[in-house]
Motif scaffolding. Sequence first.
Motif, PDB file in Angstrom:
ATOM      1  N   SER A 187      -3.461   7.849   7.736  1.00 15.75           N
ATOM      2  CA  SER A 187      -4.721   7.229   8.156  1.00 15.75           C
ATOM      3  C   SER A 187      -5.225   6.236   7.106  1.00 15.75           C
ATOM      4  O   SER A 187      -5.781   5.192   7.458  1.00 15.75           O
ATOM      5  CB  SER A 187      -5.780   8.297   8.453  1.00 15.75           C
ATOM      6  OG  SER A 187      -6.109   9.030   7.296  1.00 15.75           O
ATOM      7  N   VAL A 188      -5.022   6.531   5.837  1.00 13.58           N
ATOM      8  CA  VAL A 188      -5.415   5.602   4.776  1.00 13.58           C
ATOM      9  C   VAL A 188      -4.540   4.353   4.841  1.00 13.58           C
ATOM     10  O   VAL A 188      -5.040   3.227   4.762  1.00 13.58           O
ATOM     11  CB  VAL A 188      -5.329   6.267   3.386  1.00 13.58           C
ATOM     12  CG1 VAL A 188      -5.522   5.245   2.270  1.00 13.58           C
ATOM     13  CG2 VAL A 188      -6.348   7.394   3.262  1.00 13.58           C
ATOM     14  N   ARG A 189      -3.224   4.546   4.994  1.00 14.02           N
ATOM     15  CA  ARG A 189      -2.318   3.388   5.105  1.00 14.02           C
ATOM     16  C   ARG A 189      -2.710   2.495   6.276  1.00 14.02           C
ATOM     17  O   ARG A 189      -2.768   1.272   6.135  1.00 14.02           O
ATOM     18  CB  ARG A 189      -0.864   3.845   5.273  1.00 14.02           C
ATOM     19  CG  ARG A 189      -0.242   4.440   4.051  1.00 14.02           C
ATOM     20  CD  ARG A 189       1.277   4.592   4.167  1.00 14.02           C
ATOM     21  NE  ARG A 189       1.772   5.134   5.416  1.00 14.02           N
ATOM     22  CZ  ARG A 189       1.927   6.429   5.674  1.00 14.02           C
ATOM     23  NH1 ARG A 189       1.586   7.338   4.759  1.00 14.02           N
ATOM     24  NH2 ARG A 189       2.405   6.832   6.834  1.00 14.02           N
ATOM     25  N   MET A 190      -2.980   3.099   7.426  1.00  8.98           N
ATOM     26  CA  MET A 190      -3.329   2.321   8.612  1.00  8.98           C
ATOM     27  C   MET A 190      -4.646   1.579   8.420  1.00  8.98           C
ATOM     28  O   MET A 190      -4.765   0.406   8.789  1.00  8.98           O
ATOM     29  CB  MET A 190      -3.390   3.229   9.838  1.00  8.98           C
ATOM     30  CG  MET A 190      -2.020   3.731  10.261  1.00  8.98           C
ATOM     31  SD  MET A 190      -2.070   4.963  11.601  1.00  8.98           S
ATOM     32  CE  MET A 190      -2.995   4.097  12.851  1.00  8.98           C
ATOM     33  N   ALA A 191      -5.630   2.249   7.839  1.00 13.76           N
ATOM     34  CA  ALA A 191      -6.934   1.615   7.623  1.00 13.76           C
ATOM     35  C   ALA A 191      -6.820   0.443   6.647  1.00 13.76           C
ATOM     36  O   ALA A 191      -7.383  -0.638   6.887  1.00 13.76           O
ATOM     37  CB  ALA A 191      -7.942   2.644   7.109  1.00 13.76           C
ATOM     38  N   LEU A 192      -6.084   0.641   5.550  1.00 16.58           N
ATOM     39  CA  LEU A 192      -5.917  -0.444   4.588  1.00 16.58           C
ATOM     40  C   LEU A 192      -5.091  -1.583   5.172  1.00 16.58           C
ATOM     41  O   LEU A 192      -5.401  -2.759   4.948  1.00 16.58           O
ATOM     42  CB  LEU A 192      -5.289   0.078   3.291  1.00 16.58           C
ATOM     43  CG  LEU A 192      -6.217   0.914   2.414  1.00 16.58           C
ATOM     44  CD1 LEU A 192      -5.456   1.519   1.240  1.00 16.58           C
ATOM     45  CD2 LEU A 192      -7.397   0.078   1.923  1.00 16.58           C
TER      46      LEU A 192
ATOM     47  N   VAL B 142       0.869  -1.175   0.000  1.00 17.47           N
ATOM     48  CA  VAL B 142       0.000   0.000   0.000  1.00 17.47           C
ATOM     49  C   VAL B 142       0.906   1.225   0.000  1.00 17.47           C
ATOM     50  O   VAL B 142       1.719   1.403   0.909  1.00 17.47           O
ATOM     51  CB  VAL B 142      -0.924   0.024   1.239  1.00 17.47           C
ATOM     52  CG1 VAL B 142      -1.753   1.301   1.268  1.00 17.47           C
ATOM     53  CG2 VAL B 142      -1.820  -1.213   1.265  1.00 17.47           C
ATOM     54  N   VAL B 143       0.766   2.068  -1.026  1.00 16.44           N
ATOM     55  CA  VAL B 143       1.562   3.287  -1.138  1.00 16.44           C
ATOM     56  C   VAL B 143       0.599   4.472  -1.111  1.00 16.44           C
ATOM     57  O   VAL B 143      -0.186   4.662  -2.038  1.00 16.44           O
ATOM     58  CB  VAL B 143       2.406   3.306  -2.433  1.00 16.44           C
ATOM     59  CG1 VAL B 143       3.242   4.581  -2.497  1.00 16.44           C
ATOM     60  CG2 VAL B 143       3.284   2.071  -2.526  1.00 16.44           C
ATOM     61  N   ASP B 144       0.656   5.222  -0.029  1.00 17.92           N
ATOM     62  CA  ASP B 144      -0.219   6.388   0.130  1.00 17.92           C
ATOM     63  C   ASP B 144       0.435   7.332   1.128  1.00 17.92           C
ATOM     64  O   ASP B 144       0.914   6.888   2.171  1.00 17.92           O
ATOM     65  CB  ASP B 144      -1.600   5.955   0.633  1.00 17.92           C
ATOM     66  CG  ASP B 144      -2.667   7.013   0.445  1.00 17.92           C
ATOM     67  OD1 ASP B 144      -2.438   8.183   0.856  1.00 17.92           O
ATOM     68  OD2 ASP B 144      -3.732   6.688  -0.104  1.00 17.92           O
ATOM     69  N   ASN B 145       0.458   8.609   0.807  1.00 12.38           N
ATOM     70  CA  ASN B 145       1.082   9.574   1.709  1.00 12.38           C
ATOM     71  C   ASN B 145       0.212   9.896   2.923  1.00 12.38           C
ATOM     72  O   ASN B 145       0.698  10.476   3.894  1.00 12.38           O
ATOM     73  CB  ASN B 145       1.451  10.865   0.962  1.00 12.38           C
ATOM     74  CG  ASN B 145       0.246  11.563   0.382  1.00 12.38           C
ATOM     75  OD1 ASN B 145      -0.445  10.996  -0.463  1.00 12.38           O
ATOM     76  ND2 ASN B 145      -0.007  12.779   0.809  1.00 12.38           N
ATOM     77  N   ASP B 146      -1.043   9.484   2.925  1.00  8.42           N
ATOM     78  CA  ASP B 146      -1.955   9.727   4.039  1.00  8.42           C
ATOM     79  C   ASP B 146      -1.854   8.563   5.035  1.00  8.42           C
ATOM     80  O   ASP B 146      -2.272   7.435   4.732  1.00  8.42           O
ATOM     81  CB  ASP B 146      -3.378   9.872   3.514  1.00  8.42           C
ATOM     82  CG  ASP B 146      -4.390  10.236   4.581  1.00  8.42           C
ATOM     83  OD1 ASP B 146      -4.214   9.840   5.756  1.00  8.42           O
ATOM     84  OD2 ASP B 146      -5.375  10.908   4.241  1.00  8.42           O
TER      85      ASP B 146
ATOM     86  N   SER C 154      -2.059   1.842  -4.842  1.00 12.00           N
ATOM     87  CA  SER C 154      -1.374   3.125  -4.801  1.00 12.00           C
ATOM     88  C   SER C 154      -2.334   4.287  -4.977  1.00 12.00           C
ATOM     89  O   SER C 154      -3.187   4.275  -5.874  1.00 12.00           O
ATOM     90  CB  SER C 154      -0.313   3.200  -5.904  1.00 12.00           C
ATOM     91  OG  SER C 154       0.309   4.468  -5.908  1.00 12.00           O
ATOM     92  N   ASP C 155      -2.131   5.302  -4.138  1.00  9.68           N
ATOM     93  CA  ASP C 155      -2.815   6.564  -4.346  1.00  9.68           C
ATOM     94  C   ASP C 155      -2.263   7.162  -5.630  1.00  9.68           C
ATOM     95  O   ASP C 155      -1.103   6.928  -5.991  1.00  9.68           O
ATOM     96  CB  ASP C 155      -2.547   7.492  -3.159  1.00  9.68           C
ATOM     97  CG  ASP C 155      -3.453   8.706  -3.133  1.00  9.68           C
ATOM     98  OD1 ASP C 155      -4.372   8.804  -3.975  1.00  9.68           O
ATOM     99  OD2 ASP C 155      -3.243   9.570  -2.268  1.00  9.68           O
TER     100      ASP C 155
END
Length: 124
Positions: free
Chosen positions: A15-20, A9-13, A54-55
């Motif tokens: 909270s999104v990384r943690m949720a995914l 999972v590649v995302d600068n956010d 990825s975002d």
Amino acid sequence: MCNKAMIAVVDNDESVRMALDSLLRSSGYTVRTYAGAHEFLFSDGPDVTSCLISDIQMPEMDGIRMYEELAAMGIHIPVIFITGNPDAQRPPGIGTREPIAFLPKPFATDKLLASIETALERHN
């Protein structure tokens, strides 16, 4: 369910990384998270990843550019693009490779999980 396939999972956010991360681990997947494209590209991630989530919009290097870099390196990982921009257009394929899915945030969990299964089938 226990799945040995690695989901990145590649995302600068954060909270999104943690949720995914939480969702995918609870669904039986092995997961690694990355705060950006460079962090992913300059790790062993490209060598061990079976499916990339990825975002699209990230600082420094966006998800589409990262996808292009992977293709240039000869690395062909099935990708699921996610975006918080409701006006974003579905990214084009790179060469003959098309993204598995393009999911605007917030997306349905079942749609994401189905997209991952498609990606893993394509990867194998």
